[in-house]
Design an enzyme around this catalytic site. Structure first.
Site, PDB file in Angstrom:
ATOM      1  N   ASP A 121       0.862  -1.183   0.000  1.00  0.00           N
ATOM      2  CA  ASP A 121       0.000   0.000   0.000  1.00  0.00           C
ATOM      3  C   ASP A 121       0.895   1.228   0.000  1.00  0.00           C
ATOM      4  OD1 ASP A 121      -2.321   1.612   0.265  1.00  0.00           O
ATOM      5  OD2 ASP A 121      -3.262   0.049   1.461  1.00  0.00           O
TER       6      ASP A 121
ATOM      7  N   ASP B  71      -2.817   4.791  -2.424  1.00  0.00           N
ATOM      8  CA  ASP B  71      -3.865   5.378  -1.593  1.00  0.00           C
ATOM      9  C   ASP B  71      -4.194   6.803  -2.052  1.00  0.00           C
ATOM     10  OD1 ASP B  71      -5.433   5.085   0.999  1.00  0.00           O
ATOM     11  OD2 ASP B  71      -4.269   6.888   1.460  1.00  0.00           O
TER      12      ASP B  71
ATOM     13  N   GLU C 257      -6.227   4.279  -5.962  1.00  0.00           N
ATOM     14  CA  GLU C 257      -7.488   4.622  -5.291  1.00  0.00           C
ATOM     15  C   GLU C 257      -7.797   6.071  -5.656  1.00  0.00           C
ATOM     16  OE1 GLU C 257      -9.475   4.644  -0.826  1.00  0.00           O
ATOM     17  OE2 GLU C 257      -7.462   5.445  -1.137  1.00  0.00           O
TER      18      GLU C 257
ATOM     19  N   HIS D 286     -11.203  -2.451   3.171  1.00  0.00           N
ATOM     20  CA  HIS D 286     -11.089  -2.065   4.581  1.00  0.00           C
ATOM     21  C   HIS D 286     -11.911  -0.832   4.926  1.00  0.00           C
ATOM     22  CE1 HIS D 286      -8.247   0.395   2.398  1.00  0.00           C
ATOM     23  NE2 HIS D 286      -8.153   1.202   3.433  1.00  0.00           N
ATOM     24  N   ASP D 287     -12.429  -0.120   3.920  1.00  0.00           N
ATOM     25  CA  ASP D 287     -13.221   1.088   4.149  1.00  0.00           C
ATOM     26  C   ASP D 287     -14.714   0.888   3.926  1.00  0.00           C
ATOM     27  OD1 ASP D 287     -11.087   2.737   4.840  1.00  0.00           O
ATOM     28  OD2 ASP D 287     -10.686   3.318   2.764  1.00  0.00           O
TER      29      ASP D 287
END
Length: 601
Positions: free
Chosen positions: A123, A231, A293, A366-367
């Site tokens: 990440d 990210d 993302e 995860h969100d």
């Protein structure tokens, strides 16, 4: 020597041979036929009983992922961090946080994954750092610091005094509530933080910042990683200065303006990503997976980001479909999903990237809350609805992402009190709700449906205490029902969600139509049926899925499927005995049943 030059004993990048075995067309990038599995390390597997998942725990569970058949493991951040935002606030990009283990542990994970032909994707969090990163500590030390311009520092708004209400350089609100600006008392200036106040934004306009980031990325590639998930990467180019608009003529619920147009897809985004590709990936042989993302990304922007000719990123995560059940009050005010809206949205992205670009397919991460609770049926039909949601996603064109526990049909956390929540976003929302006088029951309903903590409870590995996630006290409560919804039980049951996902992944690896087939949505306005085809010059896959708790009669002629070869051969199905057409071209799908037929064209 650059601070990020790799150590002498670094692992040379070795692309997993599974990619080559499963790539049946030389012109195809390996990640077109790949499936990515996201691991949230804090909640995956705890090896030492301290209640927090760790890297040795991941290594110990690699055989589970190997049996599932995934090609890539994407790790949410394991870097050194104060954990204000569970690791997305990084204080050292080239060290592992002691909560997760050591750099040697991570090297072993990369090596053991490669031995199973699985790549490890890191990440990449470079829109911001932690306020405890040495870069920021030096930046804030003085207005004359050599690193002052590594972050966004601004004086109070003209005509105001720093620290008084309204003195912030702009009216931007942060993603985590409150102002996006934090006053530094020592120097009298504000710094920008689009997320937590402990996550100051890096200034990508500074070439020294970019050079350090690129060197760090090369350091990780040298250690053998297979690429990066980036990210909020489309926030790195900003127009800092103007106030944000007031949504619908009024401020946000917390009083702050919407600065989105000023910091999303900024003027130098494409230049930065192209430079990154040239400075990082061109320096290494082979190909690496890059996925950005990109909150708020439009289809037009996604085409530019993912166009191979532009050499920026391979694919992006878009969020349009994730907002379809948000109510007027936002994500914590959910409304029922209207299935035609979801079908239309994904079809638009299928069509929009068909000629240029590539889709990243996901339901969970995860969100996001667990998909079986969000858009499925986590009660009576939990198993079959989880299978069917998996079927429709994996049969779209793009690279599927499976989030840990999704392959088990894990539901939402089932929390009933505010004390059970750990997520910063959820706790900030609760504080805002109390200030705004929102009914506590309404607050808890919203959190139970949409909190990020729904995805962050420990993975259930067996029916023992805490689902086998840890032998200690878990950092967050366990999802009820682990006694029967766990990996051990799923692997032993050929009718489980796990084995259905395994079959979906195998189908992608073996049938070119899943990767190459042209997408066509059928019955777009039907409120229970999700039907579409994937077609090449040689074959066609017909996907029929009932997204309801009632039986559903399907007339093939009405769908335009009566002509051509009969639908006899089942490629994958949610039930051991799949529904089949009768002599008159009709079939009846059981509640939440899905079936994929393959026929010649």
């Amino acid at each position: 020597m650059n601070a990020f030059d790799p150590p002498n004993d670094a692992v040379e990048p070795v692309p997993p041979t599974r990619r080559e075995r499963r790539r049946d067309r030389a012109s195809r990038p390996w990640w077109h036929t790949a499936v990515v599995y996201q691991v949230y390390p804090r909640s995956f597997a705890d090896s030492n009983g301290d209640g927090v998942g760790d890297i040795p725990g991941i290594t110990a569970r690699l055989d589970h992922l190997d049996e599932l058949g995934v090609d890539v493991v994407w790790l949410s951040p394991v870097y050194r961090s104060p954990h204000d935002d569970n690791g997305y606030d990084i204080s050292d990009y080239t060290d592992v946080d002691p909560a997760f283990g050591t750099l040697a542990d991570l090297d072993e994970l990369i090596a053991e994954a490669a031995r199973r032909d699985i790549g490890v994707v890191m990440d990449l969090v470079v829109n911001h750092t932690s306020d405890e990163h040495p870069w920021f500590e030096e930046s804030r030390s003085s207005t004359d610091s050599a690193k002052r311009d590594w972050y966004w520092w601004r004086d109070a708004k003209p005509g105001t005094t720093a620290g008084e209400p309204g003195a912030e350089p702009t009216n931007w609100g942060s993603f985590f509530s409150g102002s996006a600006w934090q006053l530094d008392e020592a120097t009298g200036q504000y710094y920008l933080h689009l997320f937590s106040r402990k996550q100051p934004d890096l200034n990508w306009e500074n070439p020294e910042v970019r050079a350090e980031i690129y060197a760090m990325m090369r350091w990780w590639l040298k250690r053998g990683v297979a690429g990066f998930r980036m990210d909020v990467i489309n926030l790195i180019s900003k127009r800092v200065g103007r106030d944000g608009s007031l949504e619908d003529g009024a401020p946000r619920a917390d009083g702050w303006g919407n600065g989105f147009p000023q910091y999303v897809d900024g003027p130098r985004m494409h230049a930065f990503l192209a430079e990154m590709h040239q400075q990082v990936f061109d320096a290494f042989p082979g190909t690496y997976l890059t996925v950005g993302e990109t909150p708020g990304v439009t289809l037009e922007q996604a085409r530019a980001y993912t166009d191979p000719a532009n050499r920026e990123v391979d694919m992006v995560f878009q969020f349009e479909h994730m907002g379809l059940d948000h109510g007027v009050g936002g994500k914590f005010d959910p409304r029922p999903l209207h299935l035609p809206d979801l079908k239309a949205n994904l079809a638009r992205w299928q069509d929009g990237l068909a000629e240029t670009g590539w889709n990243a397919l996901y339901w969970n991460n995860h969100d996001q809350p667990r998909i079986v609770s969000r858009w499925g049926d986590d009660g009576e039909h939990r198993v079959v609805s989880a299978k069917t949601l998996g079927t429709v996603l994996h049969l779209h064109r793009g690279t599927p992402y499976v989030y840990q526990g999704e392959e088990l049909g894990m539901p939402n956390a089932g929390f009933t009190s505010l004390e059970q929540y750990r997520d910063l976003e959820s706790l900030n929302h609760a504080a805002d709700a109390e200030r705004l006088g929102i009914d506590p029951e309404v607050l808890l309903r919203g959190l139970a449906a949409q909190s990020r903590d729904n995805a962050r409870t420990g993975v259930a590995w067996d029916g023992g205490p805490h689902g086998g996630f840890t032998t200690g006290e878990p950092w967050i409560g366990s999802t009820p029902g682990w006694e029967h919804t766990n990996a051990e039980a799923a692997r032993a049951d050929q009718g489980s969600v796990f084995h259905h996902y395994r079959r979906l992944i195998e189908l992608r690896h073996t049938d070119p139509v899943v990767v190459d087939g042209e997408f066509a949505l059928l019955a777009p306005e039907h409120e229970e049926l999700w039907a579409f085809t994937r077609t090449t010059a040689e074959a066609q896959l017909v996907v029929l899925a009932n997204l309801s708790g009632d039986e559903l009669a399907v007339d093939l002629a009405e769908l335009g499927l009566a002509e051509g070869a009969p639908l006899r051969d089942v490629a994958v199905a949610s039930h051991a005995e799949a529904a089949r057409p009768d002599g008159e071209g009709r079939l009846v799908l059981r509640p939440w049943e899905s079936v994929v037929f393959r026929r010649a064209v």
